[in-house]
Design an enzyme around this catalytic site. Sequence first.
Site, PDB file in Angstrom:
ATOM      1  N   HIS A 122      -4.926  -0.135  -0.108  1.00 43.56           N
ATOM      2  CA  HIS A 122      -3.696  -0.328   0.668  1.00 43.56           C
ATOM      3  C   HIS A 122      -3.954  -0.972   2.036  1.00 43.56           C
ATOM      4  CE1 HIS A 122      -1.298   1.701  -2.262  1.00 43.56           C
ATOM      5  NE2 HIS A 122      -1.831   2.892  -2.057  1.00 43.56           N
ATOM      6  N   ASP A 161      -5.209   1.663 -10.274  1.00 46.82           N
ATOM      7  CA  ASP A 161      -4.613   2.773  -9.536  1.00 46.82           C
ATOM      8  C   ASP A 161      -3.101   2.792  -9.788  1.00 46.82           C
ATOM      9  OD1 ASP A 161      -5.451   4.527  -6.828  1.00 46.82           O
ATOM     10  OD2 ASP A 161      -3.342   3.950  -6.870  1.00 46.82           O
ATOM     11  N   HIS A 163      -0.752   3.198  -7.760  1.00 48.05           N
ATOM     12  CA  HIS A 163      -0.037   2.525  -6.680  1.00 48.05           C
ATOM     13  C   HIS A 163      -0.433   1.053  -6.626  1.00 48.05           C
ATOM     14  CE1 HIS A 163      -0.395   6.801  -5.383  1.00 48.05           C
ATOM     15  NE2 HIS A 163       0.880   6.626  -5.111  1.00 48.05           N
ATOM     16  N   ASP A 248      -5.042   8.140 -10.462  1.00 45.79           N
ATOM     17  CA  ASP A 248      -3.790   8.859 -10.250  1.00 45.79           C
ATOM     18  C   ASP A 248      -2.677   8.440 -11.191  1.00 45.79           C
ATOM     19  OD1 ASP A 248      -3.922   6.427  -8.957  1.00 45.79           O
ATOM     20  OD2 ASP A 248      -3.357   7.194  -6.984  1.00 45.79           O
TER      21      ASP A 248
END
Length: 335
Positions: A122, A161, A163, A248
């Site tokens: 991120h 991931d 996200h 995740d």
Amino acid sequence: MQFGYSDVCLGHDPGPRHPETADRLRAIRERLKRKHGVEYVDAEPCDIDELAAVHDRAYVESVEEFCADGGGNWDPDTTASEGTWDAIRHSSGLACWAVEAALEGDDGRKMPFSLGRPPGHHAVADDAMGFCFANNAAVAAQHALDHDVHDVDRVAIIDWDVHHGNGTQDIFYDRDDVYFVSLHEQGLYPGTGDVDEIGEGDGRGTTMNLPMPAGTGDPGYLAAIEGPVSAALEAFGPDLVIVSAGFDAHRHDPISRIRLSTEGYALMTDRLRTLAEELDAALSFVLEGGYGLDVLADSVAIVHETFDGREPIEPDGDPNDAVESMLEDVADAHE
């Protein structure tokens, strides 16, 4: 597998009740005690010049100063402590070690996997967010491109991931030497990663986003990798593939509505291993997210088992209509 690891990464303390805890690495290490063939390798930390190869130098220097002053809340989600700066440098250094080991020919049972924290995907060029300060995968990709020893001209980063890897996308969005692929839950933090985000300028067509509908399971992810992801990388021809390996998207992770199983990570690992072999590309793994300690540890362990000779079990069923529709949209965006 070889796992890059440093106790220094435990020194990043984002505070009580924060999900990105040092216990993530402890859980992985405890789980891997049950496995044979596990090796641990430490690495030299990155210096500011290496971090500034993909991040704004003034931003990197501000992070160093922030940590030296004791840290605190950079934003509501992203918190540092005095030990965070050294952890950042070691986490990126471990990612660089992983790509170097891969480019030296380490594969199969010697496949390199960097277990660093804080995670990185991120972190944009000039800011921290989403638990991330330095973009480890991006630093490692640039490290490979900048060092002439292995003659690396093109790198692919595949981010599974849950996200969207907005930071990695941001850093390479207008470049044609890094192909970025993100498989992530549609609509989840940070809200980016739509199908039509394909890059710009020289980088137009070298970003691929696959926003997975909530509820997507193993067949949907395999269809994405076997379909548009494989086709894109075959056309791109990378010398190196880096997997931004967050866990995740597991069905038992506390923050995900994606339904991947532990076996699903073995299957994705197997498909990407085969793809890298077909492309004659080096392959390495860099840890990102994953916040259910048991399933994180189990998922990392099954990646290891896949390279240790375990055959993954193929799933039943096919992708649902929502996934099929999304994959058609991806194909149209990249025509």
